[in-house]
Design an enzyme around this catalytic site. Structure first.
Site, PDB file in Angstrom:
ATOM      1  N   ALA A  18     -68.133 -51.353   5.775  1.00 31.60           N
ATOM      2  CA  ALA A  18     -67.513 -52.161   4.729  1.00 31.60           C
ATOM      3  C   ALA A  18     -68.428 -53.230   4.144  1.00 31.60           C
ATOM      4  CB  ALA A  18     -66.241 -52.820   5.270  1.00 31.60           C
ATOM      5  N   ARG A  42     -69.707 -53.197  12.313  1.00 35.89           N
ATOM      6  CA  ARG A  42     -70.206 -52.895  13.648  1.00 35.89           C
ATOM      7  C   ARG A  42     -69.685 -53.882  14.681  1.00 35.89           C
ATOM      8  NH1 ARG A  42     -76.536 -52.338  14.137  1.00 35.89           N
ATOM      9  NH2 ARG A  42     -76.049 -50.904  12.435  1.00 35.89           N
ATOM     10  N   ASP A  66     -68.500 -48.568  15.784  1.00 34.50           N
ATOM     11  CA  ASP A  66     -69.934 -48.347  15.892  1.00 34.50           C
ATOM     12  C   ASP A  66     -70.230 -46.860  15.703  1.00 34.50           C
ATOM     13  OD1 ASP A  66     -72.590 -47.865  16.948  1.00 34.50           O
ATOM     14  OD2 ASP A  66     -72.486 -49.830  17.891  1.00 34.50           O
ATOM     15  N   ALA A  87     -70.975 -45.682   5.692  1.00 30.29           N
ATOM     16  CA  ALA A  87     -71.852 -46.316   6.678  1.00 30.29           C
ATOM     17  C   ALA A  87     -72.991 -45.384   7.065  1.00 30.29           C
ATOM     18  CB  ALA A  87     -71.052 -46.684   7.929  1.00 30.29           C
ATOM     19  N   LYS A 166     -80.683 -38.082   5.550  1.00 28.55           N
ATOM     20  CA  LYS A 166     -79.594 -37.762   4.620  1.00 28.55           C
ATOM     21  C   LYS A 166     -79.298 -36.262   4.616  1.00 28.55           C
ATOM     22  CE  LYS A 166     -77.789 -40.531   3.025  1.00 28.55           C
ATOM     23  NZ  LYS A 166     -76.807 -41.463   3.648  1.00 28.55           N
ATOM     24  N   SER A 192     -78.112 -41.276  -6.869  1.00 27.17           N
ATOM     25  CA  SER A 192     -79.533 -41.607  -6.919  1.00 27.17           C
ATOM     26  C   SER A 192     -79.678 -43.091  -6.586  1.00 27.17           C
ATOM     27  CB  SER A 192     -80.115 -41.260  -8.294  1.00 27.17           C
ATOM     28  OG  SER A 192     -79.347 -41.853  -9.334  1.00 27.17           O
TER      29      SER A 192
END
Length: 331
Positions: A18, A42, A66, A87, A166, A192
């Site tokens: 967040a 976290r 986490d 996240a 990724k 992008s």
């Protein structure tokens, strides 16, 4: 905007990570659309980060979770209809690529998607934030137009660890969804380089740091950027959830620009002499470390109805936010 504002009361949307740059805009748009929004951080003991979130979004419900802790997202997802997984580490330079990038990205994605799609879960749709880094690759000819059909399978851990993280994280999302029979309920957004206004004074976002250092130090990276607007990225997430579509969605302008181009845009748009005095003109690079590319945003435009903002709007609004929030001081 969301397409069903009048029907969103009591509908829970959960956003992982967040405190992130994209997450902030996503949370704002979800709240504006009438959703009950939950967000994960976290550690709730991180007072500075938590206080900033609560100040920016008083109606946001915060949960501790986490990426590397099994079961930690379960409480946040209870009763949720949509999960938006934003996240993931975004660092181009790290000490240990596997530890700092790949492991949290892949394991975190597996944990989020498997929890959201568990048999006893209420979650109907999951939208994962990936990146164009999982799509573009340097071995394509100059006239190649990148689409969602492309995968960056040539990136290596030693030269491009972020890109590898990724690719692997997105593939893990699709693999888990398929294994659980929920592939049709997963969508992935591939933005992008993200520009546009931010919602906090935090500067640990790579996008925010790049723009801040560009305007105040003239710091130019020898890089051609495919770019997009954070508001378009957030809207794409929401539309992908609400429209029940699956697959990948590139959010990007069709061509590239340099950070020196961004400074020129800000100078042209800025009328305040104090602001102009702060801006440092960059030195344009003669050689660039990456090729210019072409990108198709047809799917996000046609299937999700997202109109891609101009580079000028993104850059000028981002610069204005940096000044308004005091990230760049005019004193």
């Amino acid at each position: 905007m969301s397409e069903s504002k009048n029907n969103n009361e009591g509908v829970i949307a959960a956003v992982t990570g967040a405190s992130g740059y994209v997450a902030g805009e996503l949370i704002q748009q979800l709240l504006d659309a009438g959703y009950t929004v939950r967000g994960t951080v976290r550690s709730l003991a991180n007072k500075e980060r938590v206080d900033q979130l609560r100040e920016a979004f008083p109606d946001l419900e915060l949960f501790e979770a986490d990426l590397l802790k099994p079961g930690s997202f379960r409480k946040c997802f209870e009763g949720a209809t949509y999960v938006f997984h934003t996240a993931s580490p975004f660092q181009l330079v790290v000490d240990d690529a596997h530890r700092d990038l790949i492991e949290p990205a892949v394991r975190g994605t597996e944990e989020v998607v498997s929890t959201a799609f568990a048999k006893d879960s209420s979650v109907k749709r999951v939208v994962v934030t990936s990146s164009i880094a999982a799509i573009k690759r340097p071995d394509k000819p100059a006239d190649h137009v990148f689409t969602e059909e492309d995968w960056n399978d040539v990136a290596t851990i030693d030269k491009a660890p972020y890109f590898v993280s990724k690719v692997q994280a997105e593939r893990k999302a699709w693999a888990v969804a398929k294994e659980l029979g929920r592939s049709a309920d997963l969508a992935v957004i591939n933005p992008s380089f993200v520009l546009g206004p931010m919602h906090s004074t935090r500067t640990d976002s790579t996008s925010v740091r790049v723009m801040r250092d560009l305007l105040t130090k003239g710091a130019v990276k020898p890089y051609w950027y495919a770019s997009c607007d954070v508001r378009d990225v957030a809207l794409a997430h929401i539309r992908a959830a609400e429209r029940n579509v699956t697959g990948r969605f590139i959010v990007s302008r069709p061509t590239t620009s340099t950070s020196a181009d961004w400074t020129a845009i800000v100078r042209k748009a800025t009328k305040d002499a104090k602001l102009l005095a702060v801006i440092v003109d960059p030195v344009r690079q003669e050689k660039y470390t990456n090729p210019r590319i072409q990108v198709s945003h047809a799917r996000v435009t046609e299937l999700l109805g997202v109109k891609i903002r101009t580079l000028e709007e993104s850059v000028t609004d981002m610069a204005a936010a940096l000044f308004d929030l005091g990230i760049i001081s005019v004193e």
